[in-house]
Each structure stands twice: as structure tokens, then as C-alpha cells.
Design a protein around this motif. Sequence first.
Motif, PDB file in Angstrom:
ATOM      1  N   ASN A 118       0.833  -1.209   0.000  1.00  0.00           N
ATOM      2  CA  ASN A 118       0.000   0.000   0.000  1.00  0.00           C
ATOM      3  C   ASN A 118       0.860   1.248   0.000  1.00  0.00           C
ATOM      4  OD1 ASN A 118      -2.259  -1.672   0.213  1.00  0.00           O
ATOM      5  ND2 ASN A 118      -2.241  -1.576   2.451  1.00  0.00           N
ATOM      6  N   ILE A 119       0.251   2.377  -0.362  1.00  0.00           N
ATOM      7  CA  ILE A 119       0.918   3.666  -0.241  1.00  0.00           C
ATOM      8  C   ILE A 119       0.583   4.268   1.119  1.00  0.00           C
ATOM      9  CG2 ILE A 119       0.811   4.078  -2.728  1.00  0.00           C
ATOM     10  CD1 ILE A 119      -1.521   6.025  -2.156  1.00  0.00           C
ATOM     11  N   GLU A 120       1.170   5.412   1.402  1.00  0.00           N
ATOM     12  CA  GLU A 120       0.906   6.072   2.669  1.00  0.00           C
ATOM     13  C   GLU A 120      -0.498   6.670   2.671  1.00  0.00           C
ATOM     14  OE1 GLU A 120       3.961   8.926   3.255  1.00  0.00           O
ATOM     15  OE2 GLU A 120       5.576   7.446   3.311  1.00  0.00           O
ATOM     16  N   GLU A 121      -0.907   7.182   3.819  1.00  0.00           N
ATOM     17  CA  GLU A 121      -2.259   7.718   3.984  1.00  0.00           C
ATOM     18  C   GLU A 121      -2.542   8.811   2.957  1.00  0.00           C
ATOM     19  OE1 GLU A 121      -5.993   7.794   5.553  1.00  0.00           O
ATOM     20  OE2 GLU A 121      -4.361   6.475   6.165  1.00  0.00           O
ATOM     21  N   ILE A 122      -3.726   8.722   2.340  1.00  0.00           N
ATOM     22  CA  ILE A 122      -4.146   9.713   1.347  1.00  0.00           C
ATOM     23  C   ILE A 122      -4.765  10.897   2.073  1.00  0.00           C
ATOM     24  CG2 ILE A 122      -5.656  10.171  -0.610  1.00  0.00           C
ATOM     25  CD1 ILE A 122      -5.448   7.227  -1.341  1.00  0.00           C
ATOM     26  N   ILE A 123      -4.275  12.093   1.773  1.00  0.00           N
ATOM     27  CA  ILE A 123      -4.807  13.308   2.371  1.00  0.00           C
ATOM     28  C   ILE A 123      -5.742  13.971   1.373  1.00  0.00           C
ATOM     29  CG2 ILE A 123      -4.252  15.559   3.350  1.00  0.00           C
ATOM     30  CD1 ILE A 123      -1.510  14.427   4.100  1.00  0.00           C
ATOM     31  N   VAL A 124      -6.998  14.090   1.749  1.00  0.00           N
ATOM     32  CA  VAL A 124      -8.001  14.717   0.875  1.00  0.00           C
ATOM     33  C   VAL A 124      -8.173  16.167   1.292  1.00  0.00           C
ATOM     34  CG1 VAL A 124     -10.380  14.657   0.068  1.00  0.00           C
ATOM     35  CG2 VAL A 124      -9.180  12.521   0.572  1.00  0.00           C
ATOM     36  N   GLU A 125      -8.040  17.068   0.329  1.00  0.00           N
ATOM     37  CA  GLU A 125      -8.153  18.487   0.630  1.00  0.00           C
ATOM     38  C   GLU A 125      -9.604  18.876   0.843  1.00  0.00           C
ATOM     39  OE1 GLU A 125      -6.380  20.275  -2.736  1.00  0.00           O
ATOM     40  OE2 GLU A 125      -4.359  19.599  -2.273  1.00  0.00           O
ATOM     41  N   ASP A 126      -9.837  19.745   1.824  1.00  0.00           N
ATOM     42  CA  ASP A 126     -11.192  20.179   2.137  1.00  0.00           C
ATOM     43  C   ASP A 126     -11.610  21.414   1.346  1.00  0.00           C
ATOM     44  OD1 ASP A 126     -11.538  18.121   3.984  1.00  0.00           O
ATOM     45  OD2 ASP A 126     -10.610  19.296   5.591  1.00  0.00           O
ATOM     46  N   ASN A 127     -10.636  22.253   0.987  1.00  0.00           N
ATOM     47  CA  ASN A 127     -10.966  23.525   0.335  1.00  0.00           C
ATOM     48  C   ASN A 127     -11.198  23.324  -1.165  1.00  0.00           C
ATOM     49  OD1 ASN A 127      -8.303  22.839  -0.052  1.00  0.00           O
ATOM     50  ND2 ASN A 127      -7.551  24.945  -0.064  1.00  0.00           N
ATOM     51  N   VAL A 128     -12.285  22.627  -1.484  1.00  0.00           N
ATOM     52  CA  VAL A 128     -12.655  22.381  -2.879  1.00  0.00           C
ATOM     53  C   VAL A 128     -13.689  23.414  -3.305  1.00  0.00           C
ATOM     54  CG1 VAL A 128     -13.641  20.724  -4.501  1.00  0.00           C
ATOM     55  CG2 VAL A 128     -12.204  19.921  -2.620  1.00  0.00           C
ATOM     56  N   ASN A 129     -13.497  24.006  -4.463  1.00  0.00           N
ATOM     57  CA  ASN A 129     -14.440  24.982  -4.981  1.00  0.00           C
ATOM     58  C   ASN A 129     -15.806  24.332  -5.176  1.00  0.00           C
ATOM     59  OD1 ASN A 129     -15.907  26.693  -6.896  1.00  0.00           O
ATOM     60  ND2 ASN A 129     -13.979  27.811  -7.080  1.00  0.00           N
ATOM     61  N   THR A 130     -16.843  24.990  -4.718  1.00  0.00           N
ATOM     62  CA  THR A 130     -18.184  24.419  -4.797  1.00  0.00           C
ATOM     63  C   THR A 130     -18.672  24.265  -6.230  1.00  0.00           C
ATOM     64  OG1 THR A 130     -19.111  26.645  -4.515  1.00  0.00           O
ATOM     65  CG2 THR A 130     -18.856  25.295  -2.528  1.00  0.00           C
ATOM     66  N   ALA A 133     -17.249  20.737  -9.611  1.00  0.00           N
ATOM     67  CA  ALA A 133     -17.899  19.599 -10.262  1.00  0.00           C
ATOM     68  C   ALA A 133     -18.742  20.062 -11.450  1.00  0.00           C
ATOM     69  CB  ALA A 133     -18.768  18.852  -9.255  1.00  0.00           C
ATOM     70  N   LEU A 134     -19.485  21.164 -11.269  1.00  0.00           N
ATOM     71  CA  LEU A 134     -20.305  21.687 -12.355  1.00  0.00           C
ATOM     72  C   LEU A 134     -19.459  22.034 -13.573  1.00  0.00           C
ATOM     73  CD1 LEU A 134     -22.901  22.850 -13.607  1.00  0.00           C
ATOM     74  CD2 LEU A 134     -22.423  24.987 -12.378  1.00  0.00           C
ATOM     75  N   MET A 135     -18.357  22.760 -13.364  1.00  0.00           N
ATOM     76  CA  MET A 135     -17.514  23.171 -14.481  1.00  0.00           C
ATOM     77  C   MET A 135     -16.818  21.975 -15.116  1.00  0.00           C
ATOM     78  SD  MET A 135     -18.198  26.258 -14.756  1.00  0.00           S
ATOM     79  CE  MET A 135     -17.115  26.457 -16.168  1.00  0.00           C
ATOM     80  N   PHE A 136     -16.450  20.977 -14.284  1.00  0.00           N
ATOM     81  CA  PHE A 136     -15.782  19.784 -14.802  1.00  0.00           C
ATOM     82  C   PHE A 136     -16.695  19.029 -15.763  1.00  0.00           C
ATOM     83  CE2 PHE A 136     -14.833  15.201 -14.292  1.00  0.00           C
ATOM     84  CZ  PHE A 136     -13.551  15.183 -14.790  1.00  0.00           C
ATOM     85  N   TYR A 137     -17.913  18.752 -15.325  1.00  0.00           N
ATOM     86  CA  TYR A 137     -18.844  17.996 -16.167  1.00  0.00           C
ATOM     87  C   TYR A 137     -19.337  18.834 -17.349  1.00  0.00           C
ATOM     88  CZ  TYR A 137     -18.861  14.507 -12.474  1.00  0.00           C
ATOM     89  OH  TYR A 137     -18.477  13.553 -11.570  1.00  0.00           O
ATOM     90  N   LEU A 138     -19.465  20.131 -17.168  1.00  0.00           N
ATOM     91  CA  LEU A 138     -19.846  20.996 -18.285  1.00  0.00           C
ATOM     92  C   LEU A 138     -18.760  20.995 -19.355  1.00  0.00           C
ATOM     93  CD1 LEU A 138     -21.886  23.048 -19.430  1.00  0.00           C
ATOM     94  CD2 LEU A 138     -20.611  24.841 -18.231  1.00  0.00           C
TER      95      LEU A 138
END
Length: 353
Positions: A118-130, A133-138
Motif C-alpha cells: 500500500n501507499i501512505e495515507e491519502i490526504i483529501v483536501e477540504d478547500n474544494v471549490n463548490t 464539479a459543475l464546471m468539470f462535467y460541463l
Amino acid sequence: MKSFIRTKSKVRLLWLFSTLAFVLSAIIDNLTATIVLITILQKIVSDKETRLWFAGLIVIAANAGGAWSPIGDVTTTMLWIANKVSANQLIIHVLLPSIVCYALPTLIASRLSIFKGNIEEIIVEDNVNTNSALMFYLGLGGILFVPLFKTLTHLPPYVGMMLSLAVVAAVAEFLSNRRFKVGKAMGDHDGSHHSPLHKSLSKIEMPSLLFFLGILMAVAALESLGMLYDFAGSLEANIPYLGTEHASTKISDLVVLLLGAGSAIIDNVPLVAASIGMFQIGMDEPAWHFIAYAAGTGGSILIIGSAAGVVAMGMEKIDFFWYLKKIGGLALIGFLAGSAVFVVLRDFLLNSH
């Protein structure tokens, strides 16, 4: 995208990144998919050697994914715009060989010791632009809209792409301007410089565009002089014919395989541009589909053979000889296995008609 990655198993991460590279490159092209995934990889995998292996397999998968989509690689887009292939026939002929081309090297690599554990612990960032997701799928939807637009309107693909850009830009402007009060935004000098469209357009890689422009102009000059046509005649006269005797193939499989291997050294864009000028065969001939596959995936054999490989080399400082020793063999196995699948599938489809 990083928030979706929850597993710590190296093997599962390898399949996840390879499959993402294969799918994303068919939509946003292999160069962009490689940049996105290696950027995410750098935030997840800390060990340098492990990350290099991941990057190498991402390059193979991204080039394989770009080969079966008309918008997945510069070369397939060139063939599509030049009316040498249609989107549906390209997918029918090249999708299965491309899957084999990326899945077989990934399967072999997953058995290696570097991907154990396995790799080391994955750190997920909290400061994601709301709105991310909309812009990504658009954005993905706008790109996928282009082949549909060309099919329905018969207008050039760039018209559909500019329409998609206009929609994405309009939505981005609306979402970004909502952060300012109308009165303040009208009079605030700083607020007028927060345009996401202007910021994005300023990041366009002009040297790369000029590079492709120079290649295409040089190849067009050779074509106008008749040199490409003469060279094609020499190839057909001196290289033995390998492949089915069906009249639709027209071009020796060995010639196409040599083009694919040559793309690892010269780059696939000039080779495909030259082949468009060399070979006088009709739209959706099997040879064009084989050229799209061979040029797109053959560049994975060397790190300098494709735009995805070059950008990966720059981002991860991959050594040329390290890639040749560790990844080149896997890429060659995938390339040859996919080529064999293509030939079998092509002959089956030809005989069925």
C-alpha cells in the motif's frame, strides 16, 4: 477527482489511474489527461520511484485511449478533420485493440514487486471549490458535444468546439461574477480582472501550437511538391505486402507497423500528416484506422514519442534510458498485441461484409 480516490492499494491505484487515463484521454485528449493525472499522482504518491512507474503506465494508457477517439489525440483529430475516418467507424475498429494495448502492460506491471503493498495515507483536501464539479462535467460535456455537432450539422469540428467554449466561458463568467455585488463589481477596478476566460486563455501553450503549425506547413509543402506521393509509391514497391488480400486494405500492414514504430522516434504528428498526403485511399478504409492506432500507441515505446510522454518527462523528470529500460518493453508488448487484435478484428469485419 482526487476526492474519489479512497484506496491505498498500489495495484488498485495502478488500475484506477490507467483506466482513468484511458477514458479521460478519449475525451480531453491524451496530453491533458496525462497532465491532470500526474498532478493528482504527485499529491498521493510520495515515493519517487513508485511515482515514475505510475507515470509511465499513465502515458501508455493515455496514448491508447486517445487512439480510438476522434478528439483523443492530435493525430486522430487530423484524420477526422481530413475526412479519412468517421467517429463511429474509428471506435468500432480501434476501441478493442486500444483496450488490449493498455490493459496488457497494466496487467504485467501489476505483478511486479514495485506495485506490492500500500501507499501512505491519502490526504483529501477540504478547500474544494463548490462549482468545480459543475464546471468539470460541463467542460467534458462540451467536448463530447463536438462529434455530435459535426455529425448533425456537417460543419467543421472547430465550429462546435468554439460553441462549447462560448457556453463554458459564459457559465464561468456568471459563476465568478456572482461573488461580487453588482454595484461594487461595476465600479471596482480589481473586479474587472477576475475573468476566468481571460485567465484561462493566457495559459494557452503557444509554443506547442506553433510547433504543430510548423510541422503541418512543412508536410504540406512536401505534399504540394509531390514528394510524399512518390515516397508512398517507393514504400509500396519495396516493402512486401502483409495482410489480408481484401481490396479495401490497399496498404501493407508492415508499412503501418513501421509508421507506428517510427512515431516513437520522430513523433506521430508529422508521420500521420505525411500519411494523409502519401496514401490516396478513401474514407474509412481499414488502413486509416490502423494508422490511427499505430501512430497513437507506437509513440509510447519511447518517452519522446508522444506529447503525453514529453509532458510526463517534464513533470516527473523521467530519464530517457530509465523509461526505455522499465516501460518501453511493456509499451512494445501492448503495441504489438493491440496490432494483432486489430488485424484479426479487421479481417473478421471485412469477411462478415
